[in-house]
Design a protein around this motif. Structure first.
Motif, short mmCIF file in Angstrom:
data_model
loop_
_atom_site.label_atom_id
_atom_site.label_comp_id
_atom_site.label_asym_id
_atom_site.label_seq_id
_atom_site.Cartn_x
_atom_site.Cartn_y
_atom_site.Cartn_z
N LEU A 113 6.27 -3.58 0.73
CA LEU A 113 5.70 -4.55 1.71
C LEU A 113 6.06 -5.81 1.87
CD1 LEU A 113 1.93 -3.01 1.71
CD2 LEU A 113 3.74 -2.51 3.16
N ASP A 114 6.31 -6.18 2.95
CA ASP A 114 6.84 -7.76 3.16
C ASP A 114 5.57 -8.68 2.50
OD1 ASP A 114 9.06 -7.07 4.25
OD2 ASP A 114 8.32 -7.09 6.42
N VAL A 115 4.28 -8.37 3.06
CA VAL A 115 3.13 -9.09 2.27
C VAL A 115 2.52 -8.23 1.30
CG1 VAL A 115 1.23 -10.34 2.70
CG2 VAL A 115 2.72 -10.49 4.52
N VAL A 143 -7.59 1.90 13.74
CA VAL A 143 -8.19 0.50 13.68
C VAL A 143 -7.36 -0.16 14.78
CG1 VAL A 143 -8.08 -1.46 11.91
CG2 VAL A 143 -8.79 0.87 11.21
N ARG A 144 -8.01 -1.04 15.34
CA ARG A 144 -7.45 -1.87 16.54
C ARG A 144 -6.37 -2.81 15.77
NH1 ARG A 144 -11.20 -4.84 21.09
NH2 ARG A 144 -11.65 -2.49 21.40
N ARG A 145 -6.94 -3.67 14.93
CA ARG A 145 -5.65 -4.46 14.28
C ARG A 145 -5.46 -4.19 12.92
NH1 ARG A 145 -6.60 -11.26 14.68
NH2 ARG A 145 -4.51 -11.79 13.65
N SER A 146 -4.24 -3.70 12.96
CA SER A 146 -3.53 -3.41 11.52
C SER A 146 -3.62 -4.29 10.47
CB SER A 146 -2.28 -2.48 11.54
OG SER A 146 -1.83 -2.13 10.39
N GLY A 147 -3.71 -3.96 9.21
CA GLY A 147 -3.93 -4.97 8.06
C GLY A 147 -2.12 -5.02 7.52
N VAL A 148 -1.49 -4.27 8.09
CA VAL A 148 0.09 -4.25 7.87
C VAL A 148 0.81 -4.55 9.02
CG1 VAL A 148 2.03 -2.65 6.95
CG2 VAL A 148 -0.34 -2.74 5.82
N PRO A 149 1.27 -5.48 9.35
CA PRO A 149 2.11 -5.88 10.35
C PRO A 149 3.11 -4.84 10.82
CG PRO A 149 1.78 -7.78 9.05
CD PRO A 149 1.37 -6.58 8.22
N GLY A 150 3.01 -4.44 12.10
CA GLY A 150 4.05 -3.51 12.54
C GLY A 150 3.75 -1.91 12.27
N ASP A 151 2.70 -1.68 11.47
CA ASP A 151 2.35 -0.33 11.17
C ASP A 151 1.01 -0.02 12.07
OD1 ASP A 151 2.27 2.22 10.04
OD2 ASP A 151 2.92 1.49 8.07
N VAL A 152 0.63 1.35 11.96
CA VAL A 152 -0.60 1.61 12.68
C VAL A 152 -1.69 2.19 11.53
CG1 VAL A 152 -1.61 3.34 14.19
CG2 VAL A 152 0.74 2.72 14.60
N GLU A 153 -2.73 1.66 11.61
CA GLU A 153 -3.72 1.78 10.54
C GLU A 153 -4.83 2.61 11.07
OE1 GLU A 153 -6.97 -1.12 8.50
OE2 GLU A 153 -4.78 -1.70 8.58
N TYR A 154 -5.44 3.52 10.30
CA TYR A 154 -6.52 4.09 10.49
C TYR A 154 -7.38 4.25 9.29
CZ TYR A 154 -3.80 6.99 14.11
OH TYR A 154 -3.00 7.22 15.30
N VAL A 155 -8.83 4.80 9.72
CA VAL A 155 -9.84 4.86 8.51
C VAL A 155 -10.33 6.25 8.84
CG1 VAL A 155 -10.19 2.41 8.25
CG2 VAL A 155 -11.51 3.96 9.83
N PHE A 156 -10.69 6.96 7.50
CA PHE A 156 -11.44 8.21 7.58
C PHE A 156 -12.71 7.81 8.23
CE2 PHE A 156 -7.97 9.88 4.93
CZ PHE A 156 -8.23 11.27 5.08
N GLY A 177 7.40 -7.90 -9.52
CA GLY A 177 8.43 -8.07 -8.12
C GLY A 177 7.46 -8.70 -7.04
N ALA A 178 6.47 -7.85 -7.03
CA ALA A 178 5.77 -8.12 -5.60
C ALA A 178 5.28 -9.80 -5.86
CB ALA A 178 4.30 -7.52 -5.72
N SER A 179 4.95 -10.29 -7.07
CA SER A 179 4.58 -11.73 -7.05
C SER A 179 5.86 -12.58 -6.76
CB SER A 179 4.07 -11.90 -8.66
OG SER A 179 4.08 -13.33 -8.90
N ALA A 180 7.10 -12.04 -7.45
CA ALA A 180 8.19 -13.02 -6.85
C ALA A 180 8.59 -12.93 -5.42
CB ALA A 180 9.58 -12.34 -7.47
N ARG A 181 8.10 -11.91 -4.65
CA ARG A 181 8.16 -12.13 -3.13
C ARG A 181 6.99 -13.14 -2.68
NH1 ARG A 181 8.20 -6.72 -3.85
NH2 ARG A 181 6.54 -6.46 -2.04
N ALA A 182 6.13 -12.92 -2.95
CA ALA A 182 5.03 -13.65 -2.70
C ALA A 182 5.21 -15.31 -2.83
CB ALA A 182 3.59 -13.33 -3.38
N ALA A 183 5.72 -15.49 -4.11
CA ALA A 183 5.98 -16.95 -4.46
C ALA A 183 7.19 -17.33 -3.34
CB ALA A 183 6.40 -16.83 -5.70
N ALA A 184 8.17 -16.46 -3.34
CA ALA A 184 9.46 -16.99 -2.39
C ALA A 184 8.91 -17.05 -0.97
CB ALA A 184 10.18 -15.76 -2.26
N ALA A 185 7.84 -16.59 -0.50
CA ALA A 185 7.15 -16.83 0.82
C ALA A 185 6.26 -17.91 0.72
CB ALA A 185 6.39 -15.59 1.40
#
Length: 202
Positions: A104-106, A59-72, A143-151
């Motif tokens: 994940l950061d996001v 995938v040209r533009r990854s949904g996870v910043p800084g990572d490489v994305e593929y699809v089957f 925990g993921a919710s807390a990170r999202a709220a902090a952001a």
């Protein structure tokens, strides 16, 4: 045809493909490395080989910043690869994928919940107790919710808590706190949206 394509791969490529299949129809190099416990560079080479064999598409533009994305490219290829892994192995692989998603950061609550749900369903089918796994799932989502709220992303924080509530059993002592916390963030989100709403004139 899909089985023949997999048979034509070397041992390492087949292993990378199976772990990619665990991550999902959409996958990331970091997730596959976490699932397989392999070096990300080695996984990257394996994914590139699978792309050259037309089993994956980058995938040209990854949904996870800084990572490489593929699809089957074909769902059947993923299905065949998954079918080659025993249930107990799949449970462990899905838990590793969930651990990756939890960091994940996001946050991606749907992805995190998916992997826990698959691990729990497979464990239940095998007769394995799942109470600790269920608690691990909703705690990770909190925990993921807390990170999202902090952001500053209250909408994402609420989404994470929605998933957490779905997986926190009624008898869980901490569910009362979770319900209260969920309502507080929802109220905060509603208040901010009301403040941003333009005044009606005329």
């Amino acid at each position: 045809m899909a089985a023949a394509q997999l048979d034509g791969l070397d041992r390492t490529a087949r292993s990378v493909l199976r772990d990619a299949a665990v991550v999902g129809g959409t996958l990331w190099r970091g997730a596959v490395a976490a699932v397989s416990r392999r070096d990300p560079e080695e996984v990257g080479r394996g994914l590139e080989l699978l792309e050259s064999r037309e089993l994956l598409r980058r995938v040209r533009r990854s949904g996870v910043p800084g990572d490489v994305e593929y699809v089957f490219r074909y769902a059947v290829s993923r299905d065949v690869a998954l079918a080659q892994l025993p249930g107990r192995v799949l449970v462990e692989r899905h838990l590793r994928a969930a651990d990756w998603a939890a960091l994940l950061d996001v946050p991606r609550p749907g992805l995190l919940a998916f992997h826990y749900d698959r691990a729990i369903a497979l464990a239940e089918a095998d007769g394995t107790p799942v109470e600790a796994m269920e608690r691990r799932a909703w705690e990770a989502l909190v925990g993921a919710s807390a990170r999202a709220a902090a952001a500053g992303d209250d909408a994402l924080a609420v989404s994470c808590l929605d998933h957490a509530l779905d997986r926190c059993p009624p008898g869980e002592p901490e569910r009362v706190w979770l319900v209260t916390h969920h309502g507080r963030i929802r109220d905060s989100l509603g208040t901010r949206a009301h403040r941003r709403r333009p005044a009606v004139t005329g």
